[in-house]
Scaffold this motif. Structure first.
Motif, PDB file in Angstrom:
ATOM      1  N   CYS A 193       0.836  -1.214   0.000  1.00  0.00           N
ATOM      2  CA  CYS A 193       0.000   0.000   0.000  1.00  0.00           C
ATOM      3  C   CYS A 193       0.866   1.257   0.000  1.00  0.00           C
ATOM      4  O   CYS A 193       0.624   2.196  -0.760  1.00  0.00           O
ATOM      5  CB  CYS A 193      -0.933  -0.010   1.211  1.00  0.00           C
ATOM      6  N   ASN A 194       1.903   1.275   0.848  1.00  0.00           N
ATOM      7  CA  ASN A 194       2.784   2.443   0.888  1.00  0.00           C
ATOM      8  C   ASN A 194       3.529   2.621  -0.430  1.00  0.00           C
ATOM      9  O   ASN A 194       3.772   3.739  -0.887  1.00  0.00           O
ATOM     10  CB  ASN A 194       3.790   2.311   2.033  1.00  0.00           C
ATOM     11  N   CYS A 195       3.907   1.477  -1.039  1.00  0.00           N
ATOM     12  CA  CYS A 195       4.616   1.531  -2.320  1.00  0.00           C
ATOM     13  C   CYS A 195       3.733   2.156  -3.394  1.00  0.00           C
ATOM     14  O   CYS A 195       4.158   3.033  -4.145  1.00  0.00           O
ATOM     15  CB  CYS A 195       5.038   0.123  -2.726  1.00  0.00           C
ATOM     16  N   VAL A 196       2.479   1.703  -3.473  1.00  0.00           N
ATOM     17  CA  VAL A 196       1.565   2.233  -4.486  1.00  0.00           C
ATOM     18  C   VAL A 196       1.254   3.698  -4.218  1.00  0.00           C
ATOM     19  O   VAL A 196       1.181   4.528  -5.134  1.00  0.00           O
ATOM     20  CB  VAL A 196       0.282   1.382  -4.533  1.00  0.00           C
ATOM     21  N   ASP A 197       1.077   4.060  -2.920  1.00  0.00           N
ATOM     22  CA  ASP A 197       0.789   5.460  -2.582  1.00  0.00           C
ATOM     23  C   ASP A 197       1.928   6.383  -2.997  1.00  0.00           C
ATOM     24  O   ASP A 197       1.708   7.490  -3.504  1.00  0.00           O
ATOM     25  CB  ASP A 197       0.524   5.593  -1.080  1.00  0.00           C
ATOM     26  N   SER A 198       3.169   5.927  -2.759  1.00  0.00           N
ATOM     27  CA  SER A 198       4.307   6.755  -3.132  1.00  0.00           C
ATOM     28  C   SER A 198       4.474   6.843  -4.638  1.00  0.00           C
ATOM     29  O   SER A 198       5.085   7.773  -5.156  1.00  0.00           O
ATOM     30  CB  SER A 198       5.594   6.195  -2.509  1.00  0.00           C
ATOM     31  N   PHE A 199       3.927   5.870  -5.357  1.00  0.00           N
ATOM     32  CA  PHE A 199       4.067   5.869  -6.809  1.00  0.00           C
ATOM     33  C   PHE A 199       3.171   6.918  -7.464  1.00  0.00           C
ATOM     34  O   PHE A 199       3.573   7.619  -8.380  1.00  0.00           O
ATOM     35  CB  PHE A 199       3.736   4.473  -7.349  1.00  0.00           C
ATOM     36  N   PHE A 200       1.945   7.019  -6.991  1.00  0.00           N
ATOM     37  CA  PHE A 200       0.974   7.892  -7.647  1.00  0.00           C
ATOM     38  C   PHE A 200       1.150   9.344  -7.185  1.00  0.00           C
ATOM     39  O   PHE A 200       0.431   9.844  -6.336  1.00  0.00           O
ATOM     40  CB  PHE A 200      -0.449   7.403  -7.383  1.00  0.00           C
ATOM     41  N   THR A 201       2.161   9.994  -7.735  1.00  0.00           N
ATOM     42  CA  THR A 201       2.381  11.430  -7.552  1.00  0.00           C
ATOM     43  C   THR A 201       2.198  12.098  -8.910  1.00  0.00           C
ATOM     44  O   THR A 201       2.871  11.740  -9.878  1.00  0.00           O
ATOM     45  CB  THR A 201       3.794  11.695  -7.009  1.00  0.00           C
ATOM     46  N   PHE A 202       1.285  13.061  -8.988  1.00  0.00           N
ATOM     47  CA  PHE A 202       0.847  13.576 -10.292  1.00  0.00           C
ATOM     48  C   PHE A 202       2.006  14.140 -11.104  1.00  0.00           C
ATOM     49  O   PHE A 202       2.174  13.812 -12.285  1.00  0.00           O
ATOM     50  CB  PHE A 202      -0.227  14.649 -10.076  1.00  0.00           C
ATOM     51  N   ASN A 203       2.816  14.985 -10.504  1.00  0.00           N
ATOM     52  CA  ASN A 203       3.889  15.638 -11.249  1.00  0.00           C
ATOM     53  C   ASN A 203       4.928  14.648 -11.757  1.00  0.00           C
ATOM     54  O   ASN A 203       5.516  14.841 -12.825  1.00  0.00           O
ATOM     55  CB  ASN A 203       4.567  16.699 -10.377  1.00  0.00           C
ATOM     56  N   ARG A 204       5.156  13.594 -10.990  1.00  0.00           N
ATOM     57  CA  ARG A 204       6.130  12.590 -11.420  1.00  0.00           C
ATOM     58  C   ARG A 204       5.550  11.689 -12.501  1.00  0.00           C
ATOM     59  O   ARG A 204       6.264  11.260 -13.408  1.00  0.00           O
ATOM     60  CB  ARG A 204       6.588  11.739 -10.238  1.00  0.00           C
ATOM     61  N   ARG A 205       4.292  11.371 -12.426  1.00  0.00           N
ATOM     62  CA  ARG A 205       3.686  10.447 -13.374  1.00  0.00           C
ATOM     63  C   ARG A 205       3.270  11.121 -14.677  1.00  0.00           C
ATOM     64  O   ARG A 205       3.051  10.450 -15.669  1.00  0.00           O
ATOM     65  CB  ARG A 205       2.473   9.762 -12.735  1.00  0.00           C
ATOM     66  N   PHE A 206       3.137  12.424 -14.677  1.00  0.00           N
ATOM     67  CA  PHE A 206       2.817  13.177 -15.898  1.00  0.00           C
ATOM     68  C   PHE A 206       3.849  14.295 -16.071  1.00  0.00           C
ATOM     69  O   PHE A 206       3.557  15.471 -15.885  1.00  0.00           O
ATOM     70  CB  PHE A 206       1.402  13.751 -15.820  1.00  0.00           C
ATOM     71  N   PRO A 207       5.082  13.918 -16.425  1.00  0.00           N
ATOM     72  CA  PRO A 207       6.148  14.931 -16.526  1.00  0.00           C
ATOM     73  C   PRO A 207       5.922  15.930 -17.653  1.00  0.00           C
ATOM     74  O   PRO A 207       6.573  16.976 -17.679  1.00  0.00           O
ATOM     75  CB  PRO A 207       7.404  14.090 -16.781  1.00  0.00           C
ATOM     76  N   CYS A 208       5.001  15.642 -18.579  1.00  0.00           N
ATOM     77  CA  CYS A 208       4.771  16.584 -19.675  1.00  0.00           C
ATOM     78  C   CYS A 208       4.266  17.931 -19.160  1.00  0.00           C
ATOM     79  O   CYS A 208       4.564  18.983 -19.751  1.00  0.00           O
ATOM     80  CB  CYS A 208       3.777  15.995 -20.670  1.00  0.00           C
ATOM     81  N   PHE A 209       3.513  17.926 -18.045  1.00  0.00           N
ATOM     82  CA  PHE A 209       2.999  19.183 -17.517  1.00  0.00           C
ATOM     83  C   PHE A 209       4.120  20.049 -16.927  1.00  0.00           C
ATOM     84  O   PHE A 209       3.941  21.259 -16.771  1.00  0.00           O
ATOM     85  CB  PHE A 209       1.928  18.913 -16.452  1.00  0.00           C
ATOM     86  N   THR A 210       5.244  19.443 -16.624  1.00  0.00           N
ATOM     87  CA  THR A 210       6.369  20.211 -16.092  1.00  0.00           C
ATOM     88  C   THR A 210       7.018  21.046 -17.184  1.00  0.00           C
ATOM     89  O   THR A 210       7.255  22.250 -17.015  1.00  0.00           O
ATOM     90  CB  THR A 210       7.397  19.269 -15.450  1.00  0.00           C
ATOM     91  N   TRP A 211       7.338  20.411 -18.337  1.00  0.00           N
ATOM     92  CA  TRP A 211       8.011  21.178 -19.388  1.00  0.00           C
ATOM     93  C   TRP A 211       7.037  22.007 -20.230  1.00  0.00           C
ATOM     94  O   TRP A 211       7.453  22.945 -20.913  1.00  0.00           O
ATOM     95  CB  TRP A 211       8.857  20.266 -20.273  1.00  0.00           C
ATOM     96  N   LEU A 212       5.747  21.683 -20.184  1.00  0.00           N
ATOM     97  CA  LEU A 212       4.785  22.507 -20.922  1.00  0.00           C
ATOM     98  C   LEU A 212       4.651  23.912 -20.323  1.00  0.00           C
ATOM     99  O   LEU A 212       4.292  24.859 -21.025  1.00  0.00           O
ATOM    100  CB  LEU A 212       3.420  21.824 -20.944  1.00  0.00           C
ATOM    101  N   LYS A 213       4.937  24.051 -19.040  1.00  0.00           N
ATOM    102  CA  LYS A 213       4.829  25.358 -18.391  1.00  0.00           C
ATOM    103  C   LYS A 213       5.812  26.364 -18.972  1.00  0.00           C
ATOM    104  O   LYS A 213       5.554  27.572 -18.959  1.00  0.00           O
ATOM    105  CB  LYS A 213       5.066  25.213 -16.886  1.00  0.00           C
ATOM    106  N   THR A 214       6.941  25.878 -19.447  1.00  0.00           N
ATOM    107  CA  THR A 214       7.976  26.771 -19.985  1.00  0.00           C
ATOM    108  C   THR A 214       8.127  26.621 -21.496  1.00  0.00           C
ATOM    109  O   THR A 214       9.156  27.017 -22.055  1.00  0.00           O
ATOM    110  CB  THR A 214       9.321  26.486 -19.292  1.00  0.00           C
ATOM    111  N   TYR A 215       7.143  26.014 -22.156  1.00  0.00           N
ATOM    112  CA  TYR A 215       7.259  25.779 -23.604  1.00  0.00           C
ATOM    113  C   TYR A 215       7.132  27.106 -24.354  1.00  0.00           C
ATOM    114  O   TYR A 215       6.362  27.987 -23.973  1.00  0.00           O
ATOM    115  CB  TYR A 215       6.173  24.808 -24.060  1.00  0.00           C
ATOM    116  N   SER A 216       7.891  27.243 -25.450  1.00  0.00           N
ATOM    117  CA  SER A 216       7.926  28.500 -26.206  1.00  0.00           C
ATOM    118  C   SER A 216       7.958  28.190 -27.693  1.00  0.00           C
ATOM    119  O   SER A 216       8.113  27.041 -28.119  1.00  0.00           O
ATOM    120  CB  SER A 216       9.151  29.325 -25.810  1.00  0.00           C
TER     121      SER A 216
END
Length: 749
Positions: A83-106
């Protein structure tokens, strides 16, 4: 019940200045290469110059407490609840890294991604068609596998350079499971491989890939390169009779059917191969260097044109060859072997992966169970190979371009890319080194380049598939040979031969098995052989046995962790050593009976139940011979395992453990003096060898206790006088360690 006594109430050791300097630096005279233990014949004893120097320079460990928390180190989900393993896995920013670089896309990044995506597409279209032939599939399956993966990786991937799609090595592995003209096997394999990779990522079990060593990967890549390259010789010669499953069969058939060469295909294939190799050279050569401060406009244009031609050399050569075949077919009949005409051209299949199908040739139904039985080990080999290829490429280009990747997220991205591709009739995909290199050279900014690659590939599949029948197979064979032949790493073979022979044997074995049997058996044999080479030291631990005080004191030391394969070796080594001592007494040699055996566990970081039983057997065996057994410098994990190993009656009632060698020797020195028994007449002896009755021994023990108390109280006294005090668990000194003639010997097993 097993009880461990950890002796910690030991006062400061009084030594002279020279020995104190050695102790402070924790030097050791035993950190030397120990001989191979395949034969446990004892060597001629070696004499140490000074017992006090030997023991005072023995590395010391601070007092070891039974604290399990010191070893509470988790890797991935090891030691953690699901349960702890699965909980630590589901972090939005880590699982969808596209939203990180889209913020600075030009717009500038979009332009870079557009150029890189189009350039990669010019490479992947001809490569996809060619690699489908390697996998034993129709040409369109190479394009089916080339446009969904980049779209999925765009969302979930963390490496900006990597491109997903078919590769030569993966195609070779898939060829073993396509069963001739049954692409349904490849599609099912894609779905199952993706599920496996996704589970490995969710459970954070990426450490499993660490069991595949670098020599195995190099050997497999080199062996696959030879197999794939020579497998294209038949298409290059236009000889369809060269169709053996193994390399040696293909070599034999090449000479057997040498008369069936199609000279049209051979001429075109050799020409394409020479052009591809020449363009590859131009891409790496430093041509058109400007001698001035800045290049002229003409030079910049020429450089750009040659750069585009060299980067898109695969597309340029295949398109040119296809155009020549088309012109020849318009003018008259041509003699070239071309790609088969695509059925349902311009259509893109979408649907569930096949969990069964009808074999039209025999009009029988092939069930899911039949497909699973036929694929067998492919369900493990294909996802493992996909992970190894993609992660290695991603890490390589991340280091080169100075950014970091998330290994767990990469596993998720690879798994999802395969699962999604299986709904579009793709065969297993992974990261491609050649296309990733092109992507990096185009200075791609983000994974968005995969979007433009997918658009071009999808457009080619829709509108250009009717023209695939004009692509000559000789040009595709030249493309594959020029791409894969440089994967043969001959340098690693010569390097490993000079550095480590076992790694050299691993590489050679893997290459031979890939060439003589198949790629899957090659990588399996390489993994098994490398693991056996890693486990061999566990079955033959190196044990050093040193003897001091004319043989009365024995010190044993191991050089690594102990596990069940070494359990019997431990017992045999100690038994042979002490039996040899008894044999020397029988032949009349003046050998002193051992009184104490100190077992140093400093280098032993783990043990198991079998080793605990073996150590208990050694302790029982030695105590029956009147030998006291001490443990020193064991880590908390080892002590904890000994403490908990109470499941049977074979375990000793207690273990005496000391934090350093000096403490154990000081206790032995006191006990040997106070409790030493002459084996001949059962009388007591003092340190000078004079006989003492029991009353004198008791009085002498009392005086020793008083002397110890005086030493404890007189903290500011003369150090030289303190160094003459003998003993017990209160301290040790170079004076005491050298108070009897030293004729130590050492044995290694």
């Amino acid at each position: 019940m097993t009880e461990i006594k950890v002796n910690q109430n030991v006062h400061a050791i009084t030594v002279n200045d020279e020995d104190a300097e050695l102790l402070n630096h924790r030097l050791t005279v035993t950190d030397q290469h120990l001989p191979d233990t395949s034969s446990r014949l004892f060597e001629q004893p070696t004499v140490h110059d000074d017992e006090s120097d030997f023991i005072s320079t023995w590395p010391k460990r601070s007092s070891a407490l039974l604290d399990n928390g010191d070893l509470n180190v988790s890797a991935g989900c090891v030691g953690a609840s699901l349960c702890n393993c699965v909980d630590s896995f589901f972090t939005f920013n880590r699982r969808f890294p596209c939203f990180t670089w889209l913020k600075t896309y030009s717009w500038s990044k979009l332009l870079r991604d557009f150029i890189a995506g189009i350039t990669v597409a010019l490479t992947v279209v001809p490569q996809g068609i060619a690699y489908a032939k390697v996998a034993g599939l129709p040409a369109e399956y190479g394009l089916y596998s080339s446009y969904i993966g980049p779209l999925v990786y765009l969302i979930f991937g963390t490496a900006k350079d990597i491109t997903m799609g078919p590769t030569a090595v993966m195609s070779l592995i898939v060829a073993a499971y396509t069963k001739g003209n049954y692409p349904q096997y490849a599609v099912l394999l894609t779905f199952c491989a993706g599920i496996t990779q996704l589970l490995i990522g969710v459970l954070q079990l990426s450490m499993l890939i660490n069991f595949v060593s670098h020599p195995v990967i190099s050997g497999f890549t080199s062996g696959a390169a030879l197999t794939i390259a020579y497998g294209q010789v038949g298409a290059l010669l236009g000889n369809d009779k060269i169709d053996g499953d193994h390399l040696y069969q293909q070599v034999y058939q090449t000479f057997r059917y040498i008369k069936h060469i199609n000279w049209w295909d051979l001429s075109l294939g050799v020409m394409c191969l020479v052009i591809l190799l020449f363009l590859r050279y131009l891409r790496s050569a430093t041509l058109f260097k400007n001698t001035g401060d800045s290049p002229s406009y003409v030079i910049r244009i020429i450089r750009k044109v040659f750069w585009i031609i060299c980067i898109g050399s695969n597309a340029v050569v295949v398109l040119t060859a296809s155009f020549a075949v088309y012109i020849w077919s318009v003018v008259g009949d041509h003699q070239f072997s071309t790609v088969e005409k695509i059925e349902n051209a311009g259509q893109v299949p979408i649907g569930m992966p096949p969990f069964g199908f009808v074999d039209k040739a025999t009009n029988t139904t092939v069930s899911l169970v039949d497909m699973v039985v036929d694929i067998k080990a492919g369900f493990l080999i294909v996802p493992l190979l996909g992970i190894l290829e993609s992660i290695a490429i991603a890490k390589s280009f991340a280091r080169k371009n100075d950014y970091r990747i998330d290994t767990t997220q990469e596993l998720v991205a690879i798994g999802l890319a395969n699962v999604a591709s299986s709904f579009f009739n793709a065969y297993p995909i992974t990261g491609s080194f050649s296309r990733t290199a092109v992507n990096s050279q185009c200075n791609v900014a983000t994974p968005m380049g995969g979007l433009f690659t997918s658009i071009v590939v999808f457009s080619a599949l829709l509108f250009l598939s009717p023209l695939f029948e004009y692509i000559p197979e000789a040009s595709l064979a030249a493309l594959i040979i020029s791409s894969i032949i440089f994967n043969f790493d001959y340098k690693i073979i010569t390097h490993l031969f000079k550095t480590k022979k076992t790694d050299f044997l691993t590489v050679v074995l893997t290459i031979l098995m890939c060439c003589l049997t198949s790629a899957e058996y090659g990588i399996i044999s390489g993994i098994v052989f490398s693991l056996l080479m890693s486990l061999c030291p566990m079955a033959s631990p190196r044990i050093r046995l040193d003897r001091f005080r004319e043989g009365a004191l024995v010190i044993a030391r191991f050089d690594h962790g102990l596990n069940f394969p070494s359990a019997e070796v431990i017992v045999d080594t100690f038994s042979e050593h002490f039996e040899q001592i008894e044999k020397k007494k029988v032949v009349g040699q003046n050998t002193v009976d051992p009184k104490c055996c100190i077992i140093d566990l400093d280098r032993v970081w783990q043990i198991d139940q079998s080793v605990c039983v073996s150590l208990a057997t050694v302790k029982s065996f030695l105590e029956k011979k009147g030998v006291k057994v001490f443990l020193i410098r064991a880590c908390p994990g080892v002590l904890s395992t000994l403490d908990r190993s109470r499941c049977n009656d074979e375990m000793p009632p207690s273990w005496d453990h000391f934090a350093s060698l000096e403490e154990a020797v000081s206790v032995f020195t006191g006990e040997h003096l106070l409790n030493g028994v002459n084996n001949n007449n059962n009388s007591f002896q003092d340190s000078t060898g004079h006989q003492m009755d029991e009353v004198k021994v008791t009085n002498h023990r009392d005086s020793l206790a008083k002397e110890v108390d005086l030493k404890n109280v007189d903290a500011g006294g003369d150090k030289s006088n303190g160094s003459n005090a003998s003993f017990l668990a209160n301290g040790s000194s170079s004076k005491v360690l050298g108070n009897s003639p030293a004729s130590p010997s050492s044995t290694e097993s």
